[in-house]
Write an enzyme that holds these catalytic residues in place. Structure first.
Site, mmCIF file in Angstrom:
data_model
loop_
_atom_site.group_PDB
_atom_site.id
_atom_site.type_symbol
_atom_site.label_atom_id
_atom_site.label_comp_id
_atom_site.label_asym_id
_atom_site.label_seq_id
_atom_site.Cartn_x
_atom_site.Cartn_y
_atom_site.Cartn_z
ATOM 1 N N ASP A 176 11.490 5.353 116.768
ATOM 2 C CA ASP A 176 11.289 4.267 117.746
ATOM 3 C C ASP A 176 9.991 3.572 117.371
ATOM 4 O O ASP A 176 9.276 4.008 116.459
ATOM 5 C CB ASP A 176 11.263 4.799 119.191
ATOM 6 C CG ASP A 176 11.741 3.738 120.197
ATOM 7 O OD1 ASP A 176 11.141 2.645 120.231
ATOM 8 O OD2 ASP A 176 12.709 3.997 120.931
ATOM 9 N N LEU A 229 14.145 6.414 121.609
ATOM 10 C CA LEU A 229 13.508 6.845 122.863
ATOM 11 C C LEU A 229 14.011 6.055 124.067
ATOM 12 O O LEU A 229 13.481 6.177 125.163
ATOM 13 C CB LEU A 229 11.982 6.736 122.748
ATOM 14 C CG LEU A 229 11.382 7.807 121.823
ATOM 15 C CD1 LEU A 229 9.904 7.545 121.583
ATOM 16 C CD2 LEU A 229 11.587 9.198 122.395
ATOM 17 N N GLY A 230 15.048 5.252 123.877
ATOM 18 C CA GLY A 230 15.602 4.471 124.978
ATOM 19 C C GLY A 230 16.586 5.281 125.806
ATOM 20 O O GLY A 230 16.708 6.508 125.643
ATOM 21 N N GLY A 277 15.547 3.096 117.764
ATOM 22 C CA GLY A 277 15.449 2.897 119.220
ATOM 23 C C GLY A 277 15.762 4.187 119.968
ATOM 24 O O GLY A 277 16.324 4.170 121.071
ATOM 25 N N LYS A 333 25.054 -10.007 120.604
ATOM 26 C CA LYS A 333 26.042 -8.922 120.533
ATOM 27 C C LYS A 333 27.349 -9.405 119.891
ATOM 28 O O LYS A 333 27.955 -8.691 119.103
ATOM 29 C CB LYS A 333 26.291 -8.336 121.926
ATOM 30 C CG LYS A 333 25.139 -7.471 122.421
ATOM 31 C CD LYS A 333 25.053 -6.180 121.618
ATOM 32 C CE LYS A 333 23.748 -5.455 121.774
ATOM 33 N NZ LYS A 333 23.604 -4.294 120.907
ATOM 34 N N TYR A 377 21.261 -12.223 124.889
ATOM 35 C CA TYR A 377 21.727 -10.860 124.572
ATOM 36 C C TYR A 377 23.206 -10.891 124.153
ATOM 37 O O TYR A 377 23.583 -10.322 123.129
ATOM 38 C CB TYR A 377 21.524 -9.998 125.819
ATOM 39 C CG TYR A 377 22.030 -8.581 125.745
ATOM 40 C CD1 TYR A 377 21.517 -7.665 124.823
ATOM 41 C CD2 TYR A 377 23.013 -8.122 126.638
ATOM 42 C CE1 TYR A 377 21.960 -6.340 124.802
ATOM 43 C CE2 TYR A 377 23.453 -6.808 126.615
ATOM 44 C CZ TYR A 377 22.929 -5.920 125.701
ATOM 45 O OH TYR A 377 23.366 -4.617 125.678
HETATM 46 P P1 NAD Z 1 16.897 0.774 125.795
HETATM 47 O O1 NAD Z 1 16.282 -0.528 126.136
HETATM 48 O O2 NAD Z 1 16.848 1.867 126.794
HETATM 49 O O3 NAD Z 1 16.269 1.343 124.435
HETATM 50 C C1 NAD Z 1 16.074 0.524 123.321
HETATM 51 C C2 NAD Z 1 14.987 1.151 122.481
HETATM 52 O O4 NAD Z 1 14.755 0.262 121.376
HETATM 53 C C3 NAD Z 1 13.643 1.318 123.202
HETATM 54 O O5 NAD Z 1 13.226 2.667 123.140
HETATM 55 C C4 NAD Z 1 12.683 0.404 122.454
HETATM 56 O O6 NAD Z 1 11.388 0.948 122.307
HETATM 57 C C5 NAD Z 1 13.384 0.290 121.112
HETATM 58 N N1 NAD Z 1 13.014 -0.921 120.370
HETATM 59 C C6 NAD Z 1 12.845 -2.190 120.827
HETATM 60 N N2 NAD Z 1 12.483 -3.012 119.825
HETATM 61 C C7 NAD Z 1 12.438 -2.248 118.705
HETATM 62 C C8 NAD Z 1 12.142 -2.510 117.351
HETATM 63 N N3 NAD Z 1 11.779 -3.740 116.926
HETATM 64 N N4 NAD Z 1 12.214 -1.499 116.470
HETATM 65 C C9 NAD Z 1 12.553 -0.245 116.870
HETATM 66 N N5 NAD Z 1 12.828 0.067 118.149
HETATM 67 C C10 NAD Z 1 12.783 -0.925 119.052
HETATM 68 O O7 NAD Z 1 18.402 0.482 125.354
HETATM 69 P P2 NAD Z 1 19.660 1.443 125.452
HETATM 70 O O8 NAD Z 1 20.217 1.286 126.816
HETATM 71 O O9 NAD Z 1 19.345 2.778 124.930
HETATM 72 O O10 NAD Z 1 20.655 0.648 124.476
HETATM 73 C C11 NAD Z 1 20.913 1.028 123.155
HETATM 74 C C12 NAD Z 1 22.031 0.164 122.610
HETATM 75 O O11 NAD Z 1 23.177 0.273 123.444
HETATM 76 C C13 NAD Z 1 21.683 -1.330 122.566
HETATM 77 O O12 NAD Z 1 22.261 -1.901 121.426
HETATM 78 C C14 NAD Z 1 22.346 -1.888 123.808
HETATM 79 O O13 NAD Z 1 22.687 -3.234 123.648
HETATM 80 C C15 NAD Z 1 23.583 -1.018 123.879
HETATM 81 N N6 NAD Z 1 24.131 -0.986 125.227
HETATM 82 C C16 NAD Z 1 23.492 -0.317 126.233
HETATM 83 C C17 NAD Z 1 24.033 -0.321 127.507
HETATM 84 C C18 NAD Z 1 23.369 0.392 128.662
HETATM 85 O O14 NAD Z 1 23.821 0.242 129.810
HETATM 86 N N7 NAD Z 1 22.325 1.194 128.419
HETATM 87 C C19 NAD Z 1 25.233 -1.010 127.751
HETATM 88 C C20 NAD Z 1 25.838 -1.718 126.713
HETATM 89 C C21 NAD Z 1 25.296 -1.675 125.439
HETATM 90 C C1 AKB Z 2 22.703 -4.684 130.392
HETATM 91 O O1 AKB Z 2 22.906 -4.758 131.622
HETATM 92 O O2 AKB Z 2 22.076 -5.526 129.735
HETATM 93 C C2 AKB Z 2 23.299 -3.510 129.658
HETATM 94 C C3 AKB Z 2 24.623 -3.886 129.104
HETATM 95 C C4 AKB Z 2 25.832 -3.794 129.952
HETATM 96 O O3 AKB Z 2 24.716 -4.276 127.972
HETATM 97 N N1 AKB Z 2 23.353 -2.394 130.548
#
Ligand code: NAD
Ligand code: AKB
Length: 320
Positions: free
Chosen positions: A34, A10-11, A8, A147, A143
């Site tokens: 990704d 590119l997220g 993942g 988690k 979600y």
């Molecule tokens: P994001 O949605 O920006 O990126 C997720 C990436 O996963 C995307 O690039 C998507 O293309 C990829 N993806 C989706 N399905 C896939 C699959 N089947 N195989 C491979 N790749 C796949 O998410 P993020 O914000 O970068 O979050 C990353 C992690 O951090 C997650 O576990 C999320 O729960 C956790 N997290 C994020 C936040 C936040 O605010 N960003 C907060 C709490 C927890």
């Molecule tokens: C969301 O809002 O889903 C994320 C998180 C806090 O896990 N940013």
């Protein structure tokens, strides 16, 4: 030197973590993956190895692990809270089966694993203020369910098989590179873009709704710091509460007006995301992370606002 696979990548987190990890561990030692390549991240994709990888494809993941002699997987592939409510089956598949594939490979091939959890593990019955490290976790979203289960699964693989699993419960993350991927806390990123572009923002989260938040540089430091922490000090391996600040949309507007005095904030509350936000904590207690691996964030709201507006002005080519 570690050999790391980021899923993942590119997220929102992965696009910045890849850069940071390539600086620390060397470009060739960090394989970013990704579902598909994105033109917006051409430079990043070309700065080191990139693989197209669906985390549901365990065979291909194993082949990549062998080919690059990977010893650590940072599993960022996930479906976040708002998209998860719209597509619960997809959320379950990616967040649960994707993680299961990562953990099974880690067990077979003796890999370390880092998987972020979230404040979404908490629900209506959880104490809202200074939410303790160990407390009631009955989340109200798909979600959140994935988690909590993910944290437990990672604990299980550590306790049963000795897999070195680690993770933090991230709050909402704010960054100026890649836009967030469909969560409840996304308003706290969009507000900065709109403040610069329109000098106004309509928030889908209501005034008075406080949530924990963190600026991306602190989040990236947390990942590297915990990955490298002395394991003998870790008692909560996969689920450390961490936070940097807690605020509501009005607090953000107040901070933005120090730079853009005419900024206006109004509201068009989205009931789905508001209900999720209402079920999450107002503020976390992160003292265990501070005690066990010296967690100590740098950015508070006003520091973050100054840095966000400055970086986005350059990115969007907007003059004062
Ligand atoms: P994001 O949605 O920006 O990126 C997720 C990436 O996963 C995307 O690039 C998507 O293309 C990829 N993806 C989706 N399905 C896939 C699959 N089947 N195989 C491979 N790749 C796949 O998410 P993020 O914000 O970068 O979050 C990353 C992690 O951090 C997650 O576990 C999320 O729960 C956790 N997290 C994020 C936040 C936040 O605010 N960003 C907060 C709490 C927890
Ligand atoms: C969301 O809002 O889903 C994320 C998180 C806090 O896990 N940013």
């Amino acid at each position: 030197m570690r050999k790391i696979l980021i899923t993942g990548g590119l997220g929102q987190i992965g696009s910045e973590l890849t850069k940071k990890m390539r600086d620390i561990y060397g470009n060739d030692n960090v394989v970013m993956s990704d579902m598909q390549a994105k033109d917006t991240h051409k430079d990043l994709i070309e700065s080191g190895p990139f693989e197209m990888l669906d985390v549901l494809d365990r065979e291909k993941m194993g082949e990549i692990v062998d080919r690059y002699k990977i010893d650590t997987i940072v599993n960022l592939a996930a479906i976040l809270s708002a998209v998860g409510e719209a597509k619960p089956q997809l959320c379950y598949d990616v967040n649960m089966n994707g993680l299961y594939n990562v953990l099974e490979l880690a067990r077979e091939k003796d890999l370390s694993v880092f998987t972020p959890s979230s404040i979404a593990v908490f629900g209506e019955n959880t104490p809202k203020d200074k939410t303790p490290q160990d407390t009631i976790m009955r989340p109200g979203t798909m979600y959140g369910v994935t988690k909590v289960a993910g944290e437990n699964l990672c604990d299980y693989y550590f306790n049963k098989f000795g897999v070195d699993t680690r993770g933090v419960r991230f709050p909402g993350l704010i960054s100026n590179d890649t836009l967030p991927g469909g969560g409840t806390t996304d308003y706290a990123v969009h507000i900065y873009y709109e403040a610069l572009k329109q000098k106004k923002y309509t928030s889908f989260i209501d005034k008075g709704t406080k949530m924990d938040m963190m600026y991306m540089p602190d989040a990236l430091n947390a990942i590297v710091q915990l990955l490298e922490a002395d394991p003998s000090r870790l008692r909560h391996r996969n689920a450390f509460n961490i936070t940097a600040m807690s605020f509501d949309p009005e607090d953000m507007a107040h901070s933005i007006r120090k730079h853009i005095p005419e900024f206006k904030l109004d509201y068009d509350v989205d009931p789905v995301r508001q209900a999720i936000a209402d079920s999450w904590p107002n503020s976390l207690d992160d003292s265990e992370a501070r005690a066990q691996w010296d967690w100590n964030p740098e950015f508070l709201l006003d520091d973050m606002t100054a840095d966000m507006l400055n970086s986005l002005r350059k990115k969007l080519n907007i003059q004062d």
